[in-house]
Design an enzyme around this catalytic site. Structure first.
Site: not given
Ligand SMILES: Nc1nc2c(ncn2[C@@H]2O[C@H](COP(=O)(O)OP(=O)(O)OP(=O)(O)O)[C@@H](O)[C@H]2O)c(=O)[nH]1
Ligand SMILES: [Mg+2]
Lengths: 376, 636
Positions: B540, B473
């Protein structure tokens, strides 16, 4: 001309299903099928639609033949496929799958009867073209001379490409079948085969092995995966469903493919006979010079044969059930010099074809072990 | 091998003719562990004199060595050919054996009873006409008996022999036999088996195998071998509509172009009109060919067909007749048998092979799984190894098919894992959920290119993957700021935020993780349709899901950015204190600790955060985008 019963059987529909489809009892349908009663005229078209059997077969008294689009008479009348026709179709299907999905396929050609059949099938599978892969022969240098001559002629006649591979290092070290026993097979066959496959970078190799040959072969898949280093892991083989072959492999893996898996020794001979496939003359009986060696009758194929003390080559009428390195291949005494006679002898014999191969005698699990190490 | 036959010694040519005409029957033995399957096959081979002297000598020696039957022969050793099987006295994988009688030729597959090896049983069953299901008379109908019966029925076997075995151990009692038969019929009425014949047997002692036994005078039926010689099976349907999956396009020279395959149904002859599916183009057959021209060919034969016209036809297409056209669809209801240690998760994508066609497919819904004991339908989120489920399947492109009931070859498929390459499932198609012909995409005048053009940019997805705390992020935020400065229109999908809203119904099981990524992938795609640059920042962890997201987008518009931070470093940073909690067991299924992370094998961009500051990492990404031409205007 096929009778009505056969047509119903071939339609693949069960009497119960037909009964349901046309709204009659199973008993009634069974009477139609057995010819005990005629199919009511108003049901004929329904039965035709459901079973595909043309109306003029169902009620020849009501309908003339030659319906447009109807299946040809000759097709209905032709007999069911024989088991040889089925085996042939299966093997060809396998070869085409490999041709379509492999990157660098190769056919292991060992010159024997199984290789002869495999090659014949490959020619059919890709006719009028040529098989889209070369042949590879791993030559131990101890094969019968007649085998090599036959090989070269065959390849020339068919216009194919053949690579011969000899383990030169083994030759330099003087490895031979007399002094080195098991190590000989290891070095000149197994190691040589692995080296050849690695050298040319073949990812898929056809072999002519059959499941009826030996009990660990009976366990092997048609597409048999080998880990890097050519090892076979019999305990975790991929599932193989219907005739859907998963040919996807991981890095370094290769596949051995056995298109003759479901053929028996009798099938091979019968097919050779039916299709007039050329085979090495050593399979036919003839007078040949032999000695007794290692409990087997061995042919003196050239001056390298070590004739045991006190023996002299004797001319005997012999032939071979299987062909390999001449000092390791046992002959059988025989007068059979036609294919039917050979087949007859084979069927009446009480020992298996592998008995003539020294390689299988070592121990009960020997073939499984050899295959784990990369032997075909 | 059938040395009893007189013709063999008197008239070999006549014998060969007779042998050639024999029909072929393929059968399997199945049932629970130790019910005597291998012993039965050994016995059949032995009693039909298929064992050579040298093999018999070896068998006797092996039996003594193993000592399982005292001084007697252990017939199972004839088929249990692997060293591991002989040591453990069990069957692990299918053995194929061959024998013939005067009437028929047989191929028998002896399958393993252990649940662990169920997939090997299915392997044997998929090509069989008849199943012999064994039951130990002392133990009756067991779970494995039911499972194998269910699977046999599923793959389309309609003829079953119920071999109630080890009758020698229950005094050949008719009561025991009848009770077991009753139990079995109760269960089997829920399956689509049609012809069930029960035989009392002792594989060990040889009762009712090749000859009727005096020990069961109450049994009125045939011994096993006579039954196998005469049982009628469904043959391939040559009056049906023509089907041939094209395996290989044969083009040896300019003058010949042929389509090779194994005919799956019907017949074909020169002059027939055929259709190439799924495209639907028609032409006439000019030649049917193997090593010479044939007047016709029927189901079961491998041939090469050439056509009058130069129609487009390639491997994976199906040649069909025009009367009963094959269906085409990209969505199906199917039954699958899961065969892999890694469970099946809806949403994950696999390769599907049907005939000669291989396409990407995913399970869109697992409707239920089947309890093989009770045949009940059980709701479930995943299918574990050996489980059977009813699913909806969605394919990346339409394929030609028939229902499995109609044709095994155009209706049976396998699923392949895209990363391990293993065969993970076998499946049968029931019907199409919609016909592909009927789908019309809403053609849009304002399309994705137009929308991106209006913003003078190229739309694409930057997919950040890496462990929790790797810096995804942080880096993604800097990249987005830079893009903004460059005048680009973008948006950000961040794991934590999406989980609070769109995906708040999802947890952290493997199944939920797959669905999580599927939704995010779809949202990202919609956003690129709108012309935006989308930054996705998600752990993921699974390769297959990232692959699935990649496939939602056109080639070159999905860039995987691997934020490569070793677990030890991420755990040391632990910005949200999550690793500590996971270590204490307070968070389940935490990636890196109690759930795996599969690193990308070939990401477009890989950043080693132990050697870069977040600003340097972001700069590298911008460089990479520039090099790929992705930051230029839309038209350039
Ligand atoms: N008394 C008796 N014993 C039997 C009979 N059939 C098999 N057995 C014994 O049961 C045991 C298991 O036999 P197998 O043939 O290996 O059983 P299987 O069903 O093939 O076992 P898996 O393949 O491992 O599932 C062996 O000890 C056999 O000798 C029978 O009819 N009577
Ligand atoms: Mg067994």
């Amino acid at each position: 001309m096929a009778d009505l019963k056969t047509l119903f059987r071939r339609s693949g529909k069960r009497q119960r299903e037909i009964a349901e489809a046309v709204g009659r009892s199973e008993g009634a349908v069974s009477q139609w099928v057995n010819g005990d009663r005629e199919i009511p005229a108003d049901l004929v078209l329904k039965v035709e639609e459901f079973t595909g059997i043309p109306r003029h077969h169902l009620r020849p008294d009501l309908w003339e033949k030659t319906m447009p689009n109807a299946v040809d008479e000759a097709i209905l009348a032709a007999p069911d496929l024989t088991h040889l026709q089925r085996l042939e179709a299966e093997s060809i299907h396998i070869m085409r799958e490999v041709a379509a999905e492999a990157e660098r396929p190769v056919m292991l050609y060992s010159i024997g009867k199984d290789s002869a059949v495999m090659l014949h099938l490959a020619m059919k599978a890709f006719a009028p073209g040529k098989p889209p892969f070369p042949l590879l022969h791993v030559n131990t240098t101890w094969k019968f001379h007649e085998m090599i001559g036959f090989r070269d002629q065959r390849v020339k006649d068919l216009g194919l490409e053949l690579h011969e591979w000899i383990n030169q290092d083994g030759i330099a070290r003087g490895i031979n079948p007399f002094d080195h026993g098991g190590a000989y097979t290891d070095i000149m066959k197994t190691e040589a085969l692995k080296a050849a496959l690695d050298h040319f970078g073949y990812d898929v190799a056809f072999g002519g092995a059959r499941r009826d040959e030996e009990k660990s072969r009976a366990k092997e898949r048609i597409f048999s995966f080998r880990s890097p280093g050519h090892r076979w892991d019999p305990k975790s083989q991929r599932p193989e469903l219907w005739n859907l072959y998963n040919t996807r492999k991981n890095k370094g893996e290769t596949i051995r493919v056995f298109p003759l898996s479901n053929w028996t020794e009798l099938d091979i001979w019968q097919y050779i006979y039916k299709e007039s496939i050329p085979i090495v003359p050593l399979y036919y009986a003839a007078k040949r010079p032999v000695v007794e060696y290692n409990g087997m009758t061995v042919m003196v194929d050239d001056e390298r044969m070590r004739i045991p003390d006190g023996q002299k080559p004797e001319m005997k009428s012999i032939r071979f059930r299987t062909l390999g390195c001449y000092p390791l291949t046992g002959a059988v005494e025989s007068e059979a010099d036609t294919l039917p006679e050979i087949i007859q002898e084979m069927l009446l014999t009480t020992t298996s074809e592998r008995q003539g191969r020294a390689i299988d005698k070592d121990s009960a699990a020997s073939m499984e072990k050899k295959k784990q190490e990369g032997y075909f | 091998m059938d040395a009893q036959n007189d013709l063999l010694s008197t008239d070999i040519e006549a014998y060969l003719k007779q042998h050639e005409q024999k029909s072929l029957l393929r059968f399997i033995t199945c049932g629970s562990v130790d019910d005597g399957k291998s012993t039965l096959i050994g016995r059949l081979l032995y009693d039909s004199r298929m064992i050579f002297e040298d093999q018999l000598a070896a068998l006797e020696a092996d039996s003594k060595k193993m000592g399982t039957q005292g001084q007697n022969i252990d017939f199972a050793l004839l088929v249990d050919g692997l060293a591991a099987e002989r040591e453990q006295g069990i069957t692990i994988d299918v053995a194929y054996r061959f024998f013939a009688t005067e009437k028929r030729k047989f191929i028998v597959a002896d399958t393993p009873g252990h649940e662990q090896y169920t997939r090997n049983m299915v392997t044997g069953a998929s090509t069989a006409d008849v199943a012999i299901i064994l039951i130990d008379a002392r133990r009756g109908v067991l779970t494995q008996t039911r499972r194998h019966s269910y699977l046999a029925s599923l793959v389309g076997i309609r003829n079953v022999v119920l071999a109630i075995n080890k009758m020698d151990l229950v005094n050949y009692s008719q009561d025991v036999f009848n009770r077991i038969l009753g139990d079995y019929m109760n269960f089997a009425s829920g399956l689509s088996l049609e012809n069930i014949v029960a035989i009392p047997m002792s594989a060990l002692a040889g009762d009712n195998i090749t000859e009727k036994s005096g020990n069961t005078p109450w049994y009125m039926g045939q011994p096993l071998l006579s039954h196998l010689e005469t049982v009628e099976t469904k043959t391939v349907d040559r009056t049906a509509a023509f089907r041939m999956p094209v395996q290989w396009v044969n083009r040896p020279n300019q003058d010949f172009r042929g389509f090779s395959g194994l005919i799956a149904a019907g017949s074909v002859k020169p002059g027939d009109v055929v259709r190439v599916m799924p495209s639907g183009r028609e032409s006439q057959v000019s030649r049917v060919f193997l090593d010479g021209d044939m007047p016709f060919a029927v189901a079961g034969q491998s041939v090469t067909i050439s056509l009058e016209d130069e129609v487009d036809c390639s491997r994976g297409d199906v040649l069909t007749g025009v009367d009963d056209p094959i269906e085409v669809s990209d969505q199906f209801e199917v039954t699958i048998v899961w065969m892999n240690e890694t469970a099946m998760l809806p949403g994950r994508s696999y390769l599907l092979k049907l005939g000669a066609k291989t396409v990407v497919a995913s399970v869109t819904a697992l409707k239920h799984k089947v309890n093989v004991n009770t045949l009940e339908q059980v709701a479930s989120k995943q299918l574990a190894m050996n489980e059977i489920g009813l699913c909806n399947l969605s394919l990346a492109q339409p394929v030609a098919f028939d229902a499995y009931d109609k044709n095994r070859q155009t209706g049976g498929f396998i699923l392949i894992d895209r990363f391990t390459n293993e065969t993970v499932a076998a499946g049968t198609i029931h019907f199409a959920l919609r016909r592909a012909q009927n789908i019309h995409w809403q053609a849009m005048e304002v399309d994705r290119a137009a929308r991106a053009g209006q913003k003078d940019q190229k739309a694409f997805v930057l997919w950040f993957t890496g462990l929790s705390g790797a810096g995804k992020s942080t880096i993604a935020n800097i990249v987005e700021r830079r893009l903004f400065e460059l005048g680009k229109h973008s948006t950000m999908l961040d794991g934590d935020n999406v989980r609070h809203r769109l995906n708040r119904d999802l947890g952290f099981t493997d199944g939920d993780r797959v669905e999580n990524i599927r939704r995010v992938g779809e949202v990202a795609r919609l956003m690129t349709d709108a012309g935006l640059i989308v930054l996705v920042s998600f752990i993921s962890p699974f390769r297959s899901e990232r692959q699935m997201a990649r496939e939602l987008l056109p080639e070159g518009e999905f860039l995987e950015v691997f934020i490569d931070t070793p677990l030890a470093v991420a755990e040391e940073r632990d910005p949200k204190g999550l690793y500590k909690k996971a270590r204490r067991g307070e968070i389940k299924n935490f990636t890196g600790i109690s759930s795996p992370y599969e690193a990308p094998e070939d990401p477009e961009i890989r950043l080693d955060t132990t050697a870069l500051t977040p600003e340097q990492a972001a700069a590298q990404i911008i460089d990479a985008l520039e090099q790929r031409g992705l930051l230029r205007g839309a038209g350039l």
